[in-house]
Design a protein around this motif. Structure first.
Motif, PDB file in Angstrom:
ATOM      1  N   GLY A 177       0.782  -1.235   0.000  1.00  0.00           N
ATOM      2  CA  GLY A 177       0.000   0.000   0.000  1.00  0.00           C
ATOM      3  C   GLY A 177       0.807   1.275   0.000  1.00  0.00           C
ATOM      4  N   LYS A 190      -7.944   7.815   2.220  1.00  0.00           N
ATOM      5  CA  LYS A 190      -7.259   7.551   3.474  1.00  0.00           C
ATOM      6  C   LYS A 190      -6.115   6.569   3.258  1.00  0.00           C
ATOM      7  N   GLN A 192      -3.679   3.638   3.872  1.00  0.00           N
ATOM      8  CA  GLN A 192      -3.826   2.437   4.667  1.00  0.00           C
ATOM      9  C   GLN A 192      -2.856   1.374   4.174  1.00  0.00           C
ATOM     10  N   ARG A 194      -1.524  -2.577   4.155  1.00  0.00           N
ATOM     11  CA  ARG A 194      -2.089  -3.917   4.303  1.00  0.00           C
ATOM     12  C   ARG A 194      -1.220  -4.721   5.269  1.00  0.00           C
ATOM     13  N   MET A 243       2.053   4.346  11.054  1.00  0.00           N
ATOM     14  CA  MET A 243       1.931   3.097  10.304  1.00  0.00           C
ATOM     15  C   MET A 243       3.313   2.527   9.981  1.00  0.00           C
TER      16      MET A 243
END
Length: 311
Positions: A177, A190, A192, A194, A243
């Motif tokens: 991603g 948004k 995000q 994986r 993230m």
């Protein structure tokens, strides 16, 4: 200290739950800013060179700049080819002193990717050089990499064990991603990652180092400055740093950062000229640009990578 390959630093990173920053370099000020931050924080480091950067600065100049960084910092530094697209390019970098190379065969079908990657691995390992392969394709544009959203694809976890076993690669770049360049997502979309794919890959390859490309966060501070002083980047959106930190705590041992370096440097230079339009000495605007890169890299080491004190 001589250049090191990535084998030992990745093992330590995997065991320690942190990642090594792989920063793209093009000139002296960028290398100085990156290495000064790493030295102050005692962080291991990967300096990586794309084919485009090698053409721009020349192999010899870049090698000598990295040699100077080794002398100045005494850090474990790997010099890595980013997105090598042919055996010939990888061979040239290996013969020219690089300690690590990436062979990106992701634009070929699976069997062709395996064969090309294996060929590079065989040549590199005979010379104590580590090799990064890639499965899956990241969207985006950065340097010579240009993949449309339609052509992008997530990594298939079912292929990773076979790929690693048949090629012998030392690390694997996967697509979960992230995206190359500053324009990673559409406005309102948004970001995000994986993590389900990353978790499945790590189960199939326990203890094996995973790499994230296209992992710049497109730091808003720099985008705002560029827009304020004559730029037009309202749609630039990056990967949230929390993230990336989560990925670094899992199997990801190498996180590539390029766009954030470019944005830090450009924002500083544009701000400088807006405040000092009469300046024409490159030292006057490149000095704060170098400092901006240093501060940004220090932030990444502390906040995203978690590798401070790990050299």
């Amino acid at each position: 200290m001589p250049l090191v390959n990535t084998r030992e630093m990745f093992q330590k990173a995997y065991d320690g739950g942190y990642a090594i920053g792989a920063f793209n370099v093009n000139n002296m000020e960028i290398i100085q800013g990156i290495t000064e931050a790493a030295k102050e924080l005692n962080a291991p480091l990967i300096l990586q060179v794309s084919a485009g950067a090698r053409k721009y600065a020349s192999h010899t100049y870049l090698m000598k700049l990295v040699e100077a960084a080794l002398i100045e910092t005494d850090l474990p530094i790997a010099l890595h080819l980013d997105h090598g697209d042919s055996f010939e390019l990888c061979k040239s970098c290996i013969d020219g002193g690089f300690s690590s190379v990436m062979i990106d065969g992701s634009h070929y079908d699976y069997e062709e990717n395996v064969a090309l990657t294996r060929k590079v691995v065989e040549y590199a390992h005979e010379r104590n050089v580590t090799v990064e392969g890639e499965l899956g394709r990241l969207a985006g544009i950065e340097d010579a990499v240009n993949v449309s959203a339609e052509d992008a694809s997530y990594t298939n976890p079912a292929q990773v064990q076979d790929f690693v076993e048949r090629t012998g690669v030392d690390s694997l770049a996967i697509a979960i991603g992230t995206s190359h360049g500053a324009y990673k997502f559409k406005p309102g979309q948004k970001p995000q990652l994986r993590f389900d794919i990353l978790e499945e890959v790590s189960k199939r390859l326990p203890g094996f180092p995973i790499v994230l490309h296209g992992a710049s966060s497109v730091i808003p501070e720099f985008v705002e400055k560029i827009n304020k002083f004559g730029g037009a980047m309202p749609d630039a959106i990056g990967i949230p740093e929390e993230m990336l930190r989560q990925a670094a705590k899992m199997a990801v041992c190498k996180i590539n950062i390029d766009s954030d370096l470019r944005l830090a440097m450009t924002a500083s230079i544009r701000e400088h000229f807006a405040e000092h339009p009469d300046h024409f000495d490159p030292r006057q605007y490149l000095k704060p640009a170098r400092a901006a890169i240093k501060d940004m890299v220090a932030h990444k080491i502390n906040t995203v990578l978690g590798c401070a004190g790990k050299a």
